[in-house]
Design an enzyme around this catalytic site. Structure first.
Site, PDB file in Angstrom:
ATOM      1  N   GLY A  62      -7.021  -7.169   0.386  1.00  0.00           N
ATOM      2  CA  GLY A  62      -6.913  -6.710  -1.001  1.00  0.00           C
ATOM      3  C   GLY A  62      -7.788  -7.547  -1.927  1.00  0.00           C
ATOM      4  N   GLN A  63      -8.355  -6.891  -2.927  1.00  0.00           N
ATOM      5  CA  GLN A  63      -9.191  -7.602  -3.906  1.00  0.00           C
ATOM      6  C   GLN A  63      -8.386  -8.590  -4.752  1.00  0.00           C
ATOM      7  OE1 GLN A  63     -11.796  -5.301  -6.630  1.00  0.00           O
ATOM      8  NE2 GLN A  63     -11.406  -6.989  -8.043  1.00  0.00           N
ATOM      9  N   LYS A  64      -7.078  -8.407  -4.799  1.00  0.00           N
ATOM     10  CA  LYS A  64      -6.217  -9.302  -5.567  1.00  0.00           C
ATOM     11  C   LYS A  64      -6.520 -10.770  -5.243  1.00  0.00           C
ATOM     12  CE  LYS A  64      -2.109 -11.071  -7.008  1.00  0.00           C
ATOM     13  NZ  LYS A  64      -1.954 -12.125  -6.034  1.00  0.00           N
ATOM     14  N   SER A  88       2.081  -8.313  -5.970  1.00  0.00           N
ATOM     15  CA  SER A  88       1.999  -9.551  -5.191  1.00  0.00           C
ATOM     16  C   SER A  88       3.377  -9.833  -4.609  1.00  0.00           C
ATOM     17  CB  SER A  88       1.596 -10.698  -6.125  1.00  0.00           C
ATOM     18  OG  SER A  88       1.884 -11.941  -5.520  1.00  0.00           O
ATOM     19  N   HIS A 121      -0.165  -3.760  -0.056  1.00  0.00           N
ATOM     20  CA  HIS A 121      -0.296  -3.794   1.408  1.00  0.00           C
ATOM     21  C   HIS A 121      -0.255  -2.375   1.964  1.00  0.00           C
ATOM     22  CE1 HIS A 121       1.708  -7.899   0.821  1.00  0.00           C
ATOM     23  NE2 HIS A 121       0.568  -8.188   1.402  1.00  0.00           N
ATOM     24  N   VAL A 135      -3.733  -3.046  -6.312  1.00  0.00           N
ATOM     25  CA  VAL A 135      -2.754  -2.047  -6.776  1.00  0.00           C
ATOM     26  C   VAL A 135      -1.892  -2.724  -7.847  1.00  0.00           C
ATOM     27  CG1 VAL A 135      -0.819  -0.581  -6.089  1.00  0.00           C
ATOM     28  CG2 VAL A 135      -2.781  -0.873  -4.555  1.00  0.00           C
ATOM     29  N   GLN A 159     -10.328 -15.339  -1.600  1.00  0.00           N
ATOM     30  CA  GLN A 159     -10.021 -15.279  -0.170  1.00  0.00           C
ATOM     31  C   GLN A 159     -10.948 -14.277   0.539  1.00  0.00           C
ATOM     32  OE1 GLN A 159      -5.935 -15.304   1.709  1.00  0.00           O
ATOM     33  NE2 GLN A 159      -6.248 -13.115   1.694  1.00  0.00           N
TER      34      GLN A 159
HETATM   35  O1  PAF Z   1      -3.462 -12.846   1.978  1.00  0.00           O
HETATM   36  C1  PAF Z   1      -2.567 -13.245   2.763  1.00  0.00           C
HETATM   37  O2  PAF Z   1      -1.488 -12.684   2.839  1.00  0.00           O
HETATM   38  C2  PAF Z   1      -2.840 -14.439   3.649  1.00  0.00           C
HETATM   39  O3  PAF Z   1      -3.600 -15.407   2.991  1.00  0.00           O
HETATM   40  C3  PAF Z   1      -3.487 -14.062   5.002  1.00  0.00           C
HETATM   41  C4  PAF Z   1      -4.871 -13.470   4.830  1.00  0.00           C
HETATM   42  C5  PAF Z   1      -2.595 -13.078   5.748  1.00  0.00           C
HETATM   43  C6  PAF Z   1      -3.625 -15.313   5.871  1.00  0.00           C
HETATM   44  O4  PAF Z   1      -2.393 -15.915   6.102  1.00  0.00           O
END
Ligand code: PAF
Length: 285
Positions: free
Chosen positions: A147-149, A185, A37, A176, A153
C-alpha cells in the site's frame, strides 16, 4: 482456503502452483487487516490463481519502546477477511519459524532508509527489509502488493528487490481512506472515535499542501508547501508533529525550490495522544 504455518509447506505450495502453470501474488501484512489490505488482496486475486497473504507481526521492525506487544492480533478475523477478498492462502508463521535459533543475517539498506521514518525509528527499515526478503523467499510470488500508505517502505522494498535481484514485480496500490480522509491503518484501532475524527487533520493538511503544488505554474518553495501543512496540523489539539515535509518522490531528499514537472512526496508523521500516525500524497508541480 489454506492456512500455512511453516516455510517448508509454503515453498511446497509455491512449487506445486508453478508446476500447474499458476502465477502467485502475495500481500505481506502484519495482520489486523482493514479495507486497505482488502484492496491489495482483491487486486492480486483478480490476476493470480494463487494469492498468499502473510500475517506476521515482525518483532525486528519494532523499536524497544514501540508497540510490538500491544500490536493488534486477530488471526481468525483476518482469515475471514482474506477469504472474503478472494485470497487462496494465508501464510502465518511463528516467530521461531521466521527467526530460528542461530539466525544472524540482517539486511541493511543505505540512503532512503536514513531519513524520515528511518531517522525517527532507528533499525526499523533493517527489520522490514530483512523480513520482506524472507517472506518473498518463502512465498515465491510473481507479484507482491504493497500500500502507498507506507510510502517510504515501498521505496525501501523496491530498492531491496532491485539490489538483490529478487524476481518479483512490485505493485503499489493507492491508500484507502475512511470517509473523512483518514488513511486506513491497523494502528487506527488505538484511536477513540473522537481521535479518529481529529486524525483526519493529516489528510486535510496534505490536501491543502497538494493544492498549492498542483496550482503552481512556476517554481514553488518548499517552505510554502510545508507551512501549509503545519498551519493545518496546528489547528488540532494534542497532535504532535514529527515531520511534515515536501521532498523528491524518488530520493525523499528536500530542495529549497521545486520546478514545474518535479514529482514530490508530501509526507506527515506525528502522534495523536499516544498513537503514531503517518500519511502521504504524491503530487507533480
Ligand atoms: O507494512 C507492513 O505491514 C509490514 O511492514 C510488512 C511489509 C508486512 C513487513 O513486516
Amino acid at each position: 482456503m489454506q492456512v500455512i504455518s511453516t516455510v517448508a509447506e509454503m515453498q511446497q505450495v509455491a512449487r506445486r502452483a508453478r508446476q500447474l502453470g499458476q502465477t502467485i501474488g502475495c500481500v505481506p501484512t502484519m495482520g489486523a487487516l482493514h479495507a486497505g489490505h482488502g484492496s491489495l488482496i482483491e487486486a492480486s486475486a483478480a490476476v493470480h490463481a494463487v494469492t498468499v497473504t502473510s500475517v506476521f507481526v515482525n518483532p525486528t521492525q519494532f523499536g524497544p519502546s514501540e508497540d510490538f506487544d500491544s500490536y493488534p492480533r486477530m488471526l481468525d478475523a483476518d482469515i475471514a477477511t482474506i477469504e472474503r477478498c478472494g485470497g487462496t492462502h494465508v501464510f502465518a508463521p511463528s516467530i521461531a519459524e521466521m527467526y530460528p535459533g542461530g539466525y544472524t543475517t540482517k539486511i541493511r539498506l543505505d540512503g532512503v532508509t536514513e531519513v524520515l521514518e528511518g531517522a525517527h525509528r532507528p533499525g526499523h527499515f533493517d527489520g522490514v527489509a530483512t523480513v520482506v526478503c524472507k517472506l518473498l523467499m518463502a512465498m515465491q510470488p510473481d507479484e507482491a502488493f504493497f500500500g502507498q500508505k507506507d510510502y517510504q517502505q515501498t521505496l525501501v522494498v523496491r530498492r531491496l528487490v532491485e539490489d538483490l535481484l529478487i524476481p518479483v514485480t512490485m505493485t503499489v496500490a493507492p491508500t484507502v481512506r475512511e470517509a473523512n480522509g483518514l488513511a486506513m491503518s491497523s494502528r487506527n484501532a488505538y484511536l477513540s472515535t473522537e481521535e479518529r475524527h481529529r486524525a483526519a487533520v493529516l489528510y486535510r493538511a496534505l490536501s491543502s499542501a497538494a493544492d498549492i503544488v498542483t496550482a503552481a505554474d512556476q517554481d514553488v518553495s518548499r517552505h510554502a508547501i510545508e507551512n501549509a501543512m503545519l498551519r493545518e496540523l496546528h489547528t488540532v489539539e494534542d497532535f504532535s508533529v514529527g515531520y511534515a515535509v515536501a521532498v523528491d518522490a524518488d530520493t525523499l531528499l528536500p530542495a529549497d525550490t521545486y520546478h514545474p514537472g518535479d514529482r514530490l512526496a508530501l509526507l506527515i508523521a506525528g502522534t495523536l495522544g499516544t498513537t503514531r500516525l503517518i500519511d502521504n500524497v504524491l503530487v507533480t508541480v
